[in-house]
Design a protein around this motif. Structure first.
Motif, PDB file in Angstrom:
ATOM      1  N   ILE A  23       0.841  -1.203   0.000  1.00  0.00           N
ATOM      2  CA  ILE A  23       0.000   0.000   0.000  1.00  0.00           C
ATOM      3  C   ILE A  23       0.873   1.249   0.000  1.00  0.00           C
ATOM      4  O   ILE A  23       0.624   2.213  -0.721  1.00  0.00           O
ATOM      5  CB  ILE A  23      -0.941  -0.011   1.219  1.00  0.00           C
ATOM      6  CG1 ILE A  23      -1.922  -1.184   1.112  1.00  0.00           C
ATOM      7  CG2 ILE A  23      -1.690   1.315   1.328  1.00  0.00           C
ATOM      8  CD1 ILE A  23      -2.801  -1.370   2.329  1.00  0.00           C
ATOM      9  N   LEU A  27       1.205   4.298  -2.845  1.00  0.00           N
ATOM     10  CA  LEU A  27       1.174   5.747  -2.641  1.00  0.00           C
ATOM     11  C   LEU A  27       2.373   6.423  -3.318  1.00  0.00           C
ATOM     12  O   LEU A  27       2.234   7.430  -4.000  1.00  0.00           O
ATOM     13  CB  LEU A  27       1.165   6.067  -1.144  1.00  0.00           C
ATOM     14  CG  LEU A  27      -0.132   5.782  -0.379  1.00  0.00           C
ATOM     15  CD1 LEU A  27       0.098   5.918   1.120  1.00  0.00           C
ATOM     16  CD2 LEU A  27      -1.234   6.723  -0.851  1.00  0.00           C
ATOM     17  N   VAL A 240      -4.951   2.964  -4.536  1.00  0.00           N
ATOM     18  CA  VAL A 240      -3.992   3.827  -3.847  1.00  0.00           C
ATOM     19  C   VAL A 240      -3.209   4.674  -4.844  1.00  0.00           C
ATOM     20  O   VAL A 240      -2.998   5.877  -4.636  1.00  0.00           O
ATOM     21  CB  VAL A 240      -3.028   2.971  -2.998  1.00  0.00           C
ATOM     22  CG1 VAL A 240      -2.075   3.857  -2.218  1.00  0.00           C
ATOM     23  CG2 VAL A 240      -3.804   2.081  -2.048  1.00  0.00           C
TER      24      VAL A 240
END
Length: 282
Positions: A23, A27, A240
């Protein structure tokens, strides 16, 4: 490997940590997609590779799955990044149109190669190109130029095909390579960044399709895979990256990029060295 075995040998927490790292990499990848005009594959591929290593995915397909899944993740990120840059009128649409044939041809050629090259071979290709690109970013000088404008045939189509070929084998959207190409021929960096988000579209879509074909029926693939593309990984990271991309675009048009270039260059070189040391025979 089931949940019971993960718990019993203490690997469950490691997998959870890697999931959080995925994750986090999403980003970073989305932010870099907007800031550098790339799909973030240079970040995603090594992280995905480590994730698949812990899950026990066969080494023969581990790098293939990492590269292919990265390209699948790049698709929506590149779309959002390109539309944001195009809205600002910064992309060189004429250059992108001139690459509509040669760049996808390079992607197709790479898909054919990926169907036969070993995992170590794919890892070696990634490492060598990542090291060269990282070194170039660290040593980058604005006055380095090969010409005052982008040349025509045969240099332009050959460069487009080369960017498509090597980017597909690395699982990246071609942003770093295209940025280098355009700036060496006198184009401003902001235009190169915006245009590179367009090359991400032209590479990631046919590249994903090609690597689904190349890996169809391959043995030892992880669950939820379509060819070499792992659909579970795509579903986890895409939201994301698409969320983070516009923030990178804002930074690209407001702040100096040199510090980020140095950071990204160091990252590429560290990944390259680690991959080289992990090859059989080292």
């Amino acid at each position: 490997m089931d949940l019971t075995s993960l718990t019993s040998n203490g690997q469950l927490f490691e997998v959870i940590g890697l999931g959080l790292a995925l994750i986090g990499s999403g980003l970073v990848a989305g932010f870099l997609a907007g800031m550098f005009g790339i799909g973030g594959g240079a970040v995603l591929v090594p992280v995905l590779y480590q994730f698949l290593t812990v899950l026990g995915v066969d080494e023969g397909v581990r790098m293939h799955v990492s590269v292919a899944t990265s390209l699948g993740i790049i698709i929506p990120t590149s779309i959002r990044s390109f539309l944001a840059h195009k809205k600002r009128g910064a992309a060189d649409l004429e250059l992108l149109k001139s690459w509509l044939i040669p760049l996808p041809l390079g992607v197709v050629a790479a898909s054919l190669v990926a169907a036969y090259v070993s995992g170590d071979g794919l890892k070696g290709i990634f490492a060598v190109i990542a090291f060269v690109l990282g070194l170039r970013m660290l040593l980058n000088k604005e006055h380095w130029k090969l010409g005052n404008d982008i040349p025509g045939s045969p240099i332009r189509p050959l460069c487009g095909a080369g960017i498509g070929f090597f980017s597909t084998l690395m699982g990246i959207g071609g942003g770093v390579m295209n940025n280098t190409f355009m700036t060496l021929y006198g184009r401003p960096i902001h235009q190169a960044v915006a245009t590179s988000s367009g090359t991400g579209l032209m590479i990631s879509i046919p590249g994903t399709i090609g690597l689904i074909w190349a890996g169809w029926g391959a043995p030892e693939l992880p669950p939820f895979s379509a060819g070499y593309v792992n659909l579970l990984g795509v579903a986890l990271i895409i939201p994301v990256t698409t969320f983070a991309a516009p923030f990178g675009v804002k930074v690209a048009h407001s702040l100096p990029r040199r510090k980020m270039e140095v950071f990204f260059g160091i990252f590429l070189m560290v990944v390259a060295v680690r991959f080289i040391l992990s090859l059989n025979g080292f």
